[in-house]
Design a protein around this motif. Structure first.
Motif, PDB file in Angstrom:
ATOM      1  N   THR A  44       0.849  -1.176   0.000  1.00 12.61           N
ATOM      2  CA  THR A  44       0.000   0.000   0.000  1.00 12.61           C
ATOM      3  C   THR A  44       0.887   1.228   0.000  1.00 12.61           C
ATOM      4  O   THR A  44       1.841   1.297   0.768  1.00 12.61           O
ATOM      5  N   PHE A  45       0.572   2.169  -0.860  1.00 10.09           N
ATOM      6  CA  PHE A  45       1.269   3.436  -0.822  1.00 10.09           C
ATOM      7  C   PHE A  45       0.308   4.540  -1.237  1.00 10.09           C
ATOM      8  O   PHE A  45      -0.752   4.286  -1.798  1.00 10.09           O
ATOM      9  N   TYR A  46       0.672   5.741  -0.922  1.00  8.00           N
ATOM     10  CA  TYR A  46      -0.108   6.919  -1.258  1.00  8.00           C
ATOM     11  C   TYR A  46       0.762   7.787  -2.148  1.00  8.00           C
ATOM     12  O   TYR A  46       1.971   7.828  -1.982  1.00  8.00           O
ATOM     13  N   TYR A  47       0.139   8.481  -3.086  1.00  8.99           N
ATOM     14  CA  TYR A  47       0.907   9.270  -4.034  1.00  8.99           C
ATOM     15  C   TYR A  47       0.202  10.580  -4.342  1.00  8.99           C
ATOM     16  O   TYR A  47      -1.010  10.715  -4.163  1.00  8.99           O
ATOM     17  N   CYS A  48       0.971  11.533  -4.817  1.00  4.46           N
ATOM     18  CA  CYS A  48       0.418  12.815  -5.237  1.00  4.46           C
ATOM     19  C   CYS A  48      -0.188  12.631  -6.631  1.00  4.46           C
ATOM     20  O   CYS A  48       0.480  12.134  -7.529  1.00  4.46           O
ATOM     21  N   PRO A  49      -1.471  12.990  -6.826  1.00  5.09           N
ATOM     22  CA  PRO A  49      -2.113  12.798  -8.128  1.00  5.09           C
ATOM     23  C   PRO A  49      -1.667  13.780  -9.215  1.00  5.09           C
ATOM     24  O   PRO A  49      -2.016  13.595 -10.380  1.00  5.09           O
ATOM     25  N   MET A  50      -0.891  14.803  -8.842  1.00  6.32           N
ATOM     26  CA  MET A  50      -0.396  15.742  -9.851  1.00  6.32           C
ATOM     27  C   MET A  50       0.556  15.011 -10.801  1.00  6.32           C
ATOM     28  O   MET A  50       1.492  14.353 -10.339  1.00  6.32           O
ATOM     29  N   LYS A  51       0.319  15.145 -12.092  1.00  4.02           N
ATOM     30  CA  LYS A  51       1.134  14.452 -13.090  1.00  4.02           C
ATOM     31  C   LYS A  51       2.614  14.811 -12.971  1.00  4.02           C
ATOM     32  O   LYS A  51       3.484  13.980 -13.146  1.00  4.02           O
ATOM     33  N   GLU A  52       2.893  16.059 -12.624  1.00  2.00           N
ATOM     34  CA  GLU A  52       4.274  16.549 -12.562  1.00  2.00           C
ATOM     35  C   GLU A  52       4.992  16.126 -11.280  1.00  2.00           C
ATOM     36  O   GLU A  52       6.199  16.227 -11.171  1.00  2.00           O
ATOM     37  N   CYS A  53       4.248  15.675 -10.276  1.00  2.00           N
ATOM     38  CA  CYS A  53       4.822  15.369  -8.963  1.00  2.00           C
ATOM     39  C   CYS A  53       5.051  13.867  -8.810  1.00  2.00           C
ATOM     40  O   CYS A  53       4.185  13.076  -9.132  1.00  2.00           O
ATOM     41  N   ASP A  54       6.201  13.477  -8.307  1.00  5.53           N
ATOM     42  CA  ASP A  54       6.528  12.063  -8.129  1.00  5.53           C
ATOM     43  C   ASP A  54       6.527  11.641  -6.663  1.00  5.53           C
ATOM     44  O   ASP A  54       7.096  10.616  -6.322  1.00  5.53           O
ATOM     45  N   TYR A  55       5.886  12.401  -5.791  1.00  2.00           N
ATOM     46  CA  TYR A  55       5.942  12.098  -4.356  1.00  2.00           C
ATOM     47  C   TYR A  55       5.095  10.869  -4.019  1.00  2.00           C
ATOM     48  O   TYR A  55       3.950  10.736  -4.449  1.00  2.00           O
ATOM     49  N   LYS A  56       5.677   9.947  -3.242  1.00  2.00           N
ATOM     50  CA  LYS A  56       4.986   8.760  -2.722  1.00  2.00           C
ATOM     51  C   LYS A  56       5.252   8.661  -1.232  1.00  2.00           C
ATOM     52  O   LYS A  56       6.308   9.075  -0.756  1.00  2.00           O
ATOM     53  N   SER A  57       4.297   8.060  -0.505  1.00  2.00           N
ATOM     54  CA  SER A  57       4.444   7.880   0.931  1.00  2.00           C
ATOM     55  C   SER A  57       3.755   6.591   1.343  1.00  2.00           C
ATOM     56  O   SER A  57       2.851   6.112   0.662  1.00  2.00           O
ATOM     57  N   ASP A  58       4.159   6.035   2.474  1.00  2.00           N
ATOM     58  CA  ASP A  58       3.477   4.842   2.985  1.00  2.00           C
ATOM     59  C   ASP A  58       2.328   5.228   3.919  1.00  2.00           C
ATOM     60  O   ASP A  58       1.634   4.365   4.438  1.00  2.00           O
ATOM     61  N   LYS A  59       2.094   6.546   4.099  1.00  6.04           N
ATOM     62  CA  LYS A  59       1.027   7.039   4.966  1.00  6.04           C
ATOM     63  C   LYS A  59       0.185   8.070   4.223  1.00  6.04           C
ATOM     64  O   LYS A  59       0.694   8.810   3.390  1.00  6.04           O
ATOM     65  N   PRO A  60      -1.122   8.157   4.551  1.00  7.14           N
ATOM     66  CA  PRO A  60      -1.949   9.204   3.943  1.00  7.14           C
ATOM     67  C   PRO A  60      -1.536  10.577   4.449  1.00  7.14           C
ATOM     68  O   PRO A  60      -0.822  10.687   5.451  1.00  7.14           O
ATOM     69  N   GLY A  61      -1.961  11.612   3.772  1.00  9.06           N
ATOM     70  CA  GLY A  61      -1.626  12.972   4.181  1.00  9.06           C
ATOM     71  C   GLY A  61      -1.627  13.904   2.991  1.00  9.06           C
ATOM     72  O   GLY A  61      -2.326  13.677   2.017  1.00  9.06           O
ATOM     73  N   LYS A  62      -0.819  14.941   3.078  1.00 13.31           N
ATOM     74  CA  LYS A  62      -0.719  15.924   1.997  1.00 13.31           C
ATOM     75  C   LYS A  62       0.672  15.877   1.382  1.00 13.31           C
ATOM     76  O   LYS A  62       1.644  15.584   2.057  1.00 13.31           O
ATOM     77  N   CYS A  63       0.736  16.200   0.114  1.00 12.74           N
ATOM     78  CA  CYS A  63       2.008  16.257  -0.605  1.00 12.74           C
ATOM     79  C   CYS A  63       2.816  17.448  -0.090  1.00 12.74           C
ATOM     80  O   CYS A  63       2.300  18.569  -0.052  1.00 12.74           O
ATOM     81  N   PRO A  64       4.069  17.238   0.305  1.00  8.09           N
ATOM     82  CA  PRO A  64       4.880  18.348   0.786  1.00  8.09           C
ATOM     83  C   PRO A  64       5.256  19.349  -0.315  1.00  8.09           C
ATOM     84  O   PRO A  64       5.592  20.489  -0.030  1.00  8.09           O
ATOM     85  N   THR A  65       5.148  18.944  -1.562  1.00 10.84           N
ATOM     86  CA  THR A  65       5.508  19.819  -2.675  1.00 10.84           C
ATOM     87  C   THR A  65       4.365  20.750  -3.074  1.00 10.84           C
ATOM     88  O   THR A  65       4.558  21.947  -3.211  1.00 10.84           O
ATOM     89  N   CYS A  66       3.140  20.190  -3.235  1.00 10.11           N
ATOM     90  CA  CYS A  66       2.026  20.998  -3.749  1.00 10.11           C
ATOM     91  C   CYS A  66       0.831  21.092  -2.804  1.00 10.11           C
ATOM     92  O   CYS A  66      -0.158  21.720  -3.138  1.00 10.11           O
ATOM     93  N   SER A  67       0.886  20.397  -1.664  1.00  9.55           N
ATOM     94  CA  SER A  67      -0.162  20.403  -0.640  1.00  9.55           C
ATOM     95  C   SER A  67      -1.457  19.706  -1.047  1.00  9.55           C
ATOM     96  O   SER A  67      -2.471  19.850  -0.374  1.00  9.55           O
ATOM     97  N   MET A  68      -1.454  18.947  -2.134  1.00  5.62           N
ATOM     98  CA  MET A  68      -2.646  18.183  -2.515  1.00  5.62           C
ATOM     99  C   MET A  68      -2.774  16.964  -1.616  1.00  5.62           C
ATOM    100  O   MET A  68      -1.780  16.439  -1.121  1.00  5.62           O
ATOM    101  N   GLU A  69      -3.999  16.500  -1.436  1.00 10.96           N
ATOM    102  CA  GLU A  69      -4.255  15.304  -0.647  1.00 10.96           C
ATOM    103  C   GLU A  69      -3.688  14.096  -1.398  1.00 10.96           C
ATOM    104  O   GLU A  69      -3.900  13.948  -2.602  1.00 10.96           O
ATOM    105  N   LEU A  70      -2.935  13.244  -0.694  1.00  8.69           N
ATOM    106  CA  LEU A  70      -2.374  12.050  -1.321  1.00  8.69           C
ATOM    107  C   LEU A  70      -3.493  11.054  -1.603  1.00  8.69           C
ATOM    108  O   LEU A  70      -4.469  10.964  -0.857  1.00  8.69           O
ATOM    109  N   LYS A  71      -3.353  10.305  -2.674  1.00 10.91           N
ATOM    110  CA  LYS A  71      -4.335   9.337  -3.124  1.00 10.91           C
ATOM    111  C   LYS A  71      -3.797   7.921  -2.874  1.00 10.91           C
ATOM    112  O   LYS A  71      -2.623   7.661  -3.143  1.00 10.91           O
ATOM    113  N   LYS A  72      -4.646   7.032  -2.373  1.00  6.92           N
ATOM    114  CA  LYS A  72      -4.227   5.640  -2.158  1.00  6.92           C
ATOM    115  C   LYS A  72      -4.229   4.929  -3.512  1.00  6.92           C
ATOM    116  O   LYS A  72      -5.172   5.056  -4.285  1.00  6.92           O
TER     117      LYS A  72
END
Length: 133
Positions: A44-72
């Motif tokens: 399971t991982f969460y990711y930023c849905p912005m096409k330009e952003c490559d941020y992934k996390s193992d926890k839900p939350g917000k993207c540190p780059t663009c502040s969008m809600e991470l998507k499972k």
């Protein structure tokens, strides 16, 4: 005649090196796709849905780059035509509307789909279509 033989030998050697390196590149690319799908289906991982952003996390939350809600990430099945030139993809099994061949099942991640273009996916959601516009 001797120069012609040398030139032909060099051209053949370059051709073989090119063919071999192209095969290795394709093999590495296929391995990378398999590895990405393995990550998608195993964990399971969460990711930023912005096409330009490559941020992934193992926890839900917000993207540190663009502040969008991470998507499972989600794993799903789509159906594609085995004939690459048809370029047909749908969420339902059946026959290709272009060539009549039976569509093949393909596993994909929503992560992979988002990075290809969320806008395009929504534009045609639920219909069989050709990606060549």
């Amino acid at each position: 005649m001797k120069k012609l033989t040398i030139v032909l030998f060099v051209l053949i050697a370059f051709g073989l090196v090119f063919a071999f390196s192209t095969g290795l590149y394709a093999e590495k690319k296929e391995e990378a796709k398999k590895e990405e799908m393995k990550k998608c289906t195993e964990g399971t991982f969460y990711y930023c849905p912005m096409k330009e952003c490559d941020y992934k996390s193992d926890k839900p939350g917000k993207c540190p780059t663009c502040s969008m809600e991470l998507k499972k990430h989600e794993h799903k099945t789509v159906y594609v035509c085995p004939m690459k030139q048809c370029n047909v993809e749908t969420d339902k099994p059946g026959k290709c509307p272009k060539c009549g061949m039976t569509l093949k099942e393909k596993e994909v991640c929503n992560f992979e789909m988002d990075k290809k273009g969320e806008e395009h996916k929504k534009e045609h959601e639920g219909e069989t279509h050709d990606h060549k516009h």
